[in-house]
Design a protein around this motif. Sequence first.
Motif, short mmCIF file in Angstrom:
data_model
loop_
_atom_site.label_atom_id
_atom_site.label_comp_id
_atom_site.label_asym_id
_atom_site.label_seq_id
_atom_site.Cartn_x
_atom_site.Cartn_y
_atom_site.Cartn_z
N ARG A 27 0.83 -1.21 0.00
CA ARG A 27 0.00 0.00 0.00
C ARG A 27 0.86 1.25 0.00
N TRP A 28 1.90 1.27 0.80
CA TRP A 28 2.79 2.42 0.85
C TRP A 28 3.58 2.57 -0.45
N ARG A 29 3.90 1.44 -1.09
CA ARG A 29 4.60 1.49 -2.37
C ARG A 29 3.70 2.04 -3.47
N ASP A 30 2.50 1.50 -3.59
CA ASP A 30 1.61 1.85 -4.70
C ASP A 30 1.05 3.26 -4.59
N VAL A 67 14.03 -15.11 -8.74
CA VAL A 67 12.62 -14.73 -8.86
C VAL A 67 12.43 -13.55 -9.82
N VAL A 68 13.51 -12.85 -10.18
CA VAL A 68 13.41 -11.71 -11.09
C VAL A 68 13.26 -12.22 -12.52
N ALA A 69 12.17 -11.83 -13.16
CA ALA A 69 11.87 -12.32 -14.51
C ALA A 69 12.84 -11.74 -15.54
N THR A 70 12.92 -12.41 -16.67
CA THR A 70 13.87 -11.99 -17.72
C THR A 70 13.50 -10.65 -18.34
N ASP A 71 12.23 -10.24 -18.26
CA ASP A 71 11.84 -8.98 -18.88
C ASP A 71 12.29 -7.76 -18.09
N SER A 72 12.79 -7.95 -16.86
CA SER A 72 13.26 -6.80 -16.08
C SER A 72 14.70 -6.99 -15.59
N ARG A 73 15.43 -7.89 -16.25
CA ARG A 73 16.83 -8.09 -15.92
C ARG A 73 17.64 -8.12 -17.20
N GLY A 74 18.93 -7.91 -17.09
CA GLY A 74 19.79 -7.91 -18.26
C GLY A 74 21.24 -8.10 -17.83
N PHE A 75 22.15 -8.09 -18.82
CA PHE A 75 23.57 -8.31 -18.55
C PHE A 75 24.34 -7.04 -18.76
N ASP A 76 25.01 -6.58 -17.70
CA ASP A 76 25.88 -5.41 -17.78
C ASP A 76 27.26 -5.89 -18.21
N GLY A 77 27.63 -5.62 -19.47
CA GLY A 77 28.89 -6.10 -20.00
C GLY A 77 30.10 -5.46 -19.33
N GLY A 78 29.95 -4.22 -18.87
CA GLY A 78 31.07 -3.54 -18.23
C GLY A 78 31.38 -4.10 -16.86
N LYS A 79 30.34 -4.42 -16.09
CA LYS A 79 30.54 -4.94 -14.74
C LYS A 79 30.42 -6.48 -14.69
N ILE A 107 15.48 5.15 -9.98
CA ILE A 107 14.73 4.25 -10.85
C ILE A 107 15.56 2.98 -11.01
N VAL A 108 14.88 1.85 -11.12
CA VAL A 108 15.54 0.55 -11.28
C VAL A 108 15.20 0.00 -12.65
N THR A 109 16.22 -0.41 -13.39
CA THR A 109 16.04 -0.95 -14.74
C THR A 109 16.81 -2.26 -14.86
N ALA A 110 16.67 -2.89 -16.01
CA ALA A 110 17.53 -4.03 -16.33
C ALA A 110 18.98 -3.55 -16.41
N ALA A 111 19.92 -4.43 -16.07
CA ALA A 111 21.32 -4.03 -15.98
C ALA A 111 21.92 -3.62 -17.31
N ASP A 112 21.29 -4.03 -18.42
CA ASP A 112 21.84 -3.66 -19.73
C ASP A 112 21.32 -2.32 -20.24
N THR A 113 20.54 -1.60 -19.43
CA THR A 113 20.05 -0.27 -19.81
C THR A 113 21.18 0.74 -19.71
N ARG A 147 9.11 -7.00 -8.82
CA ARG A 147 8.76 -5.78 -9.55
C ARG A 147 9.81 -4.71 -9.30
N THR A 148 10.12 -3.93 -10.34
CA THR A 148 11.08 -2.84 -10.16
C THR A 148 10.54 -1.79 -9.19
N ALA A 149 9.22 -1.62 -9.13
CA ALA A 149 8.64 -0.67 -8.18
C ALA A 149 8.97 -1.07 -6.75
N SER A 150 8.96 -2.37 -6.47
CA SER A 150 9.32 -2.84 -5.14
C SER A 150 10.81 -2.63 -4.88
N ALA A 151 11.63 -2.84 -5.91
CA ALA A 151 13.07 -2.62 -5.76
C ALA A 151 13.36 -1.15 -5.43
N GLU A 152 12.63 -0.23 -6.06
CA GLU A 152 12.81 1.19 -5.77
C GLU A 152 12.34 1.51 -4.35
#
Length: 263
Positions: free
Chosen positions: A67-70, A110-122, A143-149, A235-240
Amino acid sequence: MTDAEWATVRPLLPVPAWLRGRGGQPEAYCHRVMLDAIRYLVDNGIKWRGMPVDFPPWDRVYAFFRRWRDHGLVKEFHDRLRGQVRETLGRDAAPTAGVIDSQSVKADAVVATDSRGFDGGKLINGRKRHVVVDTLGLLLGVIVTAADTGDRIAAQELLGKVADMHHRLELVWADGGYTGSLVAHCLTTLALVLAIVKRSDDMRGFVVLPKRWIVERFFAHLMRTRRLVRDFERRTASAEAMVYWSMTLLMTRRLARPHLGRG
């Protein structure tokens, strides 16, 4: 929370809708025990279902968190604490300068593939936290994004949100990863100066760069709260929201000190 922390926190809490005559039912548990439960989860990195019996049932605590998040209540609470800390340190509640950076962290299964990615630098498969902090290292926006953003892509969105919330913000320091068209965009669209702090070519080894250490100290604090060592949120909203909750731990402890310092 200690009694000193609660005395500081209580006047800054958002007022429930039912107390403002906007409908709804009174909450079954007091805010202090709910805040303690969420802060315990963030600080110790437990699972929701692993909530100790000293606290309300885990599903009630999660419903409070959700509730506090949303409804943006955790951010509202966090921002009030930040203003209080700044004023206690003799600063204006509204910041005029900040620092931007990003941090890539591994994501749990538990993090789905649509909100995660590979950071090539790190070389990290997970998510990336993009943050702006003030010159005291207090959070202004995340803001929280996939690592490849890309940092510049996320920064354009983040700086737009931060500029809308903090109208007195004039200057933001950034590293070399934020060069290019973003500098001109900030100046022409956001009326914001993006100052790039670069490492000199003749520098060798670790060097503390002006203003850059401020945001690095912020990331170090996040790593001290175990829930944020990895990204465990579906959810990225929960991560934030978890980032905001982590900062409330830091700020309430600072405000409860007899003599508030910079540490």
